[in-house]
Design an enzyme around this catalytic site. Sequence first.
Site, PDB file in Angstrom:
ATOM      1  N   HIS A 209       0.802  -1.224   0.000  1.00 47.48           N
ATOM      2  CA  HIS A 209       0.000   0.000   0.000  1.00 47.48           C
ATOM      3  C   HIS A 209       0.837   1.278   0.000  1.00 47.48           C
ATOM      4  O   HIS A 209       0.300   2.362  -0.018  1.00 47.48           O
ATOM      5  CB  HIS A 209      -0.959   0.011   1.193  1.00 47.48           C
TER       6      HIS A 209
HETATM    7  C1  UD1 Z   1      -2.068   5.175   6.598  1.00 39.33           C
HETATM    8  C2  UD1 Z   1      -0.735   5.449   7.270  1.00 39.33           C
HETATM    9  C3  UD1 Z   1       0.240   4.294   7.027  1.00 39.33           C
HETATM   10  C4  UD1 Z   1      -0.379   2.978   7.410  1.00 39.33           C
HETATM   11  C5  UD1 Z   1      -1.680   2.807   6.656  1.00 39.33           C
HETATM   12  C6  UD1 Z   1      -2.331   1.487   7.026  1.00 39.33           C
HETATM   13  C7  UD1 Z   1      -0.200   7.835   7.311  1.00 39.33           C
HETATM   14  C8  UD1 Z   1       0.678   8.884   6.740  1.00 39.33           C
HETATM   15  N1  UD1 Z   1      -0.111   6.643   6.724  1.00 39.33           N
HETATM   16  O1  UD1 Z   1      -1.837   5.233   5.209  1.00 39.33           O
HETATM   17  O2  UD1 Z   1       1.389   4.497   7.807  1.00 39.33           O
HETATM   18  O3  UD1 Z   1       0.506   1.925   7.091  1.00 39.33           O
HETATM   19  O4  UD1 Z   1      -2.533   3.901   7.012  1.00 39.33           O
HETATM   20  O5  UD1 Z   1      -3.582   1.343   6.564  1.00 39.33           O
HETATM   21  O6  UD1 Z   1      -0.905   8.092   8.251  1.00 39.33           O
HETATM   22  N2  UD1 Z   1      -9.484   5.161   2.900  1.00 39.33           N
HETATM   23  C9  UD1 Z   1     -10.677   4.493   2.814  1.00 39.33           C
HETATM   24  N3  UD1 Z   1     -11.216   4.019   3.974  1.00 39.33           N
HETATM   25  C10 UD1 Z   1     -10.618   4.185   5.184  1.00 39.33           C
HETATM   26  C11 UD1 Z   1      -9.409   4.863   5.242  1.00 39.33           C
HETATM   27  C12 UD1 Z   1      -8.830   5.336   4.098  1.00 39.33           C
HETATM   28  O7  UD1 Z   1     -11.229   4.331   1.746  1.00 39.33           O
HETATM   29  O8  UD1 Z   1     -11.174   3.737   6.202  1.00 39.33           O
HETATM   30  C13 UD1 Z   1      -8.854   5.674   1.674  1.00 39.33           C
HETATM   31  C14 UD1 Z   1      -8.682   7.177   1.734  1.00 39.33           C
HETATM   32  O9  UD1 Z   1      -9.784   7.811   1.211  1.00 39.33           O
HETATM   33  C15 UD1 Z   1      -7.435   7.414   0.933  1.00 39.33           C
HETATM   34  C16 UD1 Z   1      -6.640   6.128   1.092  1.00 39.33           C
HETATM   35  O10 UD1 Z   1      -7.539   5.154   1.594  1.00 39.33           O
HETATM   36  O11 UD1 Z   1      -7.730   7.592  -0.411  1.00 39.33           O
HETATM   37  C17 UD1 Z   1      -5.463   6.313   1.988  1.00 39.33           C
HETATM   38  O12 UD1 Z   1      -5.837   6.563   3.355  1.00 39.33           O
HETATM   39  P1  UD1 Z   1      -4.942   7.450   4.348  1.00 39.33           P
HETATM   40  O13 UD1 Z   1      -5.444   7.367   5.723  1.00 39.33           O
HETATM   41  O14 UD1 Z   1      -4.755   8.791   3.755  1.00 39.33           O
HETATM   42  O15 UD1 Z   1      -3.495   6.824   4.331  1.00 39.33           O
HETATM   43  P2  UD1 Z   1      -3.057   5.311   4.182  1.00 39.33           P
HETATM   44  O16 UD1 Z   1      -2.482   5.143   2.823  1.00 39.33           O
HETATM   45  O17 UD1 Z   1      -4.167   4.412   4.625  1.00 39.33           O
END
Ligand code: UD1
Length: 364
Positions: A209
């Site tokens: 990811h």
């Molecule tokens: C975050 C953490 C990372 C961790 C990862 C595990 C940071 C900088 N990064 O990254 O260290 O390894 O989580 O999961 O904090 N989204 C959903 N549903 C959710 C949550 C997120 O659809 O419940 C989507 C968001 O809209 C976004 C993407 O997933 O487009 C990324 O989510 P985000 O929380 O920004 O960072 P992660 O890549 O999940």
Amino acid sequence: MLIDFIAGARPNFMKIASVVRAIKSRELAGGKLRYRLVHTGQHYDDNMSGAFFEQLGIPKPDVNLEVGSGTQAEQTAAIMLGYERLLLENRSDLCLVVGDVTSTMACAITAQKLCIPVAHVEGGIRSTDWTMPEEINRMVTDSITNYFFTTSETANENLARSGVPKDRVFFVGNTMIDTLLANIDRLNKPSLWEDLGLAEGDYFVITLHRPANVDRGRDFIKLLTAIGEGVRGKPVIFPVHPRSAKSLEQVEGIPENIFLTEPQSYLEFNYLVKHAKAVITDSGGITEEATVMGIPCMTLRDNTERPETITVGTNELVGTNPDALKPFLDRLFAGEWKEGGIPEKWDGKTGERIVAELEKILCR
Ligand code: UD1
């Protein structure tokens, strides 16, 4: 004395679960510390958040800031605004953050600006890779942390090198491993096991990811192709993170032996890891869990903030070049993977050590 426990994103939940358990058990024995569980809402889907609270027996958050998705700056700003509002209405005596996600850094800044001391669980680790948002989060958080709870001697050394006095560093071990050991006999076989006809030690688990691996669709497919071809026809289970799912929507050509699934809950995911032939990942936490379960682990990154998973554990750093994977898989299939050991103090008692130190700090 009221401590805020901050949890925002999936890898926070297993870390906070152990500290919550330890403080509650001290409370029953007459301990004076009280906590308030603050969920920032950085992760909000049930399979990225709610299911973990349920399976790990974490109480419902006292407060949910419900910040949701956004860019790094948008999320940081929203968390800071929400948490500041909470602290102005109802101040706590200490803010305890875990790990390295956006919520960790945002809450640490907010608390410290209101002169509330900060404790950082998993402080001091460094990848030195500034392209990872997590590394920026670690550095900023540690620069304004009062009390560091560390997982390794390497973390202690990093902190010493950056001038942190020894009496602010507590080498306590790993709360994520507390949670794994507490649940190891409760792991659940997921329904996909039967659906795919999986057999013990005869399949792979992958998780990818990190933006560097998944955000460019063509490179992502090259990586998946190298994995699909390298595992000699064995099935590969890939629980897909929302960020990776978005990227996969744009591409074609996923190898047929790679099975995409929804993100798995904690007990199901770790069941899959515990019985796998090996794990291929770009996560940091999974390298720690694989180490403790003795499962071979290949990390598709150029660096790690958790070197003990390599020097002591079952992990190897492969890099992000798809061609680099083959020699590692050859070694695995030749039965020559190292056995690995357990890093110091990863013994299931870290949460208790943290709460004992917090009592000394706050109740003296
Ligand atoms: C975050 C953490 C990372 C961790 C990862 C595990 C940071 C900088 N990064 O990254 O260290 O390894 O989580 O999961 O904090 N989204 C959903 N549903 C959710 C949550 C997120 O659809 O419940 C989507 C968001 O809209 C976004 C993407 O997933 O487009 C990324 O989510 P985000 O929380 O920004 O960072 P992660 O890549 O999940």
